[in-house]
Scaffold this motif. Sequence first.
Motif, short mmCIF file in Angstrom:
data_model
loop_
_atom_site.label_atom_id
_atom_site.label_comp_id
_atom_site.label_asym_id
_atom_site.label_seq_id
_atom_site.Cartn_x
_atom_site.Cartn_y
_atom_site.Cartn_z
N ASP A 149 0.96 -1.48 -0.17
CA ASP A 149 -0.09 -0.26 -0.19
C ASP A 149 0.99 1.61 0.25
N GLU A 150 1.99 1.71 1.26
CA GLU A 150 2.85 2.79 0.37
C GLU A 150 3.82 2.71 -0.36
N GLU A 153 1.10 4.37 -2.95
CA GLU A 153 0.78 5.62 -2.64
C GLU A 153 2.40 6.81 -2.86
N ILE A 154 3.03 6.06 -2.57
CA ILE A 154 4.67 7.28 -3.15
C ILE A 154 4.37 6.62 -4.08
N GLU A 156 2.51 6.77 -7.16
CA GLU A 156 1.45 7.93 -8.13
C GLU A 156 2.49 9.74 -7.46
N GLU A 157 3.67 9.55 -6.47
CA GLU A 157 4.72 11.43 -6.98
C GLU A 157 5.45 11.46 -7.49
N TYR A 271 10.64 5.14 -1.88
CA TYR A 271 10.52 4.42 -2.79
C TYR A 271 11.01 3.33 -3.00
N SER A 301 -0.15 -1.59 -8.16
CA SER A 301 -0.52 -0.53 -9.53
C SER A 301 -0.03 -1.66 -9.97
#
Length: 364
Positions: A149-150, A153-154, A156-157, A271, A301
């Motif tokens: 999950d982390e 999330e990261i 996407e940046e 990441y 993802s």
Amino acid sequence: MRNYFLKRWFWVIPGILAFLLTQYARLHPAWTETVYSLTIYPVLANVVGFLPSLVSFSVTEWLMLLFIVACLIAIIFSVRKFIVTKKERKMLVYRGIVSVLAIVSMIYFLFTLLCGLNYYRYTFTDYTGYDIGHSSQGELGQLCANLADELVEIREELPTDIYTSTEFATYSEKSVDAMQELADDYPVLERSFYSHPKPVLLSKIMSSAGITGVFFPFTMESNVNRDVPFYTIPATMTHELAHQVGFMREDEANFIAYLACKEVKDPLMKYSGLSLAFSYAISALNRVSPEKANAVKSRLSPQVQQDRAYNSDYFRRYRGKFYDFSTNVNNTYLKANNQKDGVASYGRMVELLLAEQQHQRNSE
């Protein structure tokens, strides 16, 4: 002639002393930690690493090339002399054997003084307060899910392409900054001097050997393969810096790299550290429950899955006999230096990740 023989054998004595010192360190970890790792080693690291740190290129790489060339010249010269000389061949062989023993002895002695004893110091967990114990399959699954999950999330940046970059020097600086920030929480990592990670020109050869980074104690340099997918490089940098500050066990260096990367603001470093942790954790889960591992992977993802596939494909292209030979050499080296699991010791990072997860859960 007798004095000549004695002088040759004199250079074998340092190797014997290094062996005895290693055995003492093995039996007395408290002495190793307090006298060597925390007192003597930092001074030696600063003295030895100062001059190499003044240049941006890897001194290690050139020293290794010079050493190989010197060995080849010595072999050619010795063979030629053996062929030409007919009366003193036994003496030539004797001199050659003693010379090799002397060189090996001095290398082993310097290795022991400049990092070898750190394999017998206290573990990093003595400074974290974590308890390493048995964890359930469920806890391992939860660890993998959290990391997945982390990662999503990261990711996407970050831009789409994180495989190539010209910012090696930038992240070399950031990796040192990350280690210095981590030292606020773990003062044992604090150093007045760091030699910044350096790119290796012959990185493709490192890839062929399956090597992403090498800490070279004779120059105190953290040498990094610059040819691998770039997003993996920050974690490699901090891993080698962990060796530089005296934590030689591979699982601990991996864990320190993960901690250093995840605590900084830079998303690529985060990441990189998370990717390192997830790779080992998901491999451990896959060994005990392929079904649960696949379920966790499905949470990633498409972009994260592509990153992992890109990295796997990169090393798959280089797998061959040299890769296997290098792995066997590394396995032997690690076992000879108090890491009984050999190359599998890298994966023991998962035990530390699980201990951290349990510690955080207890704190909450």
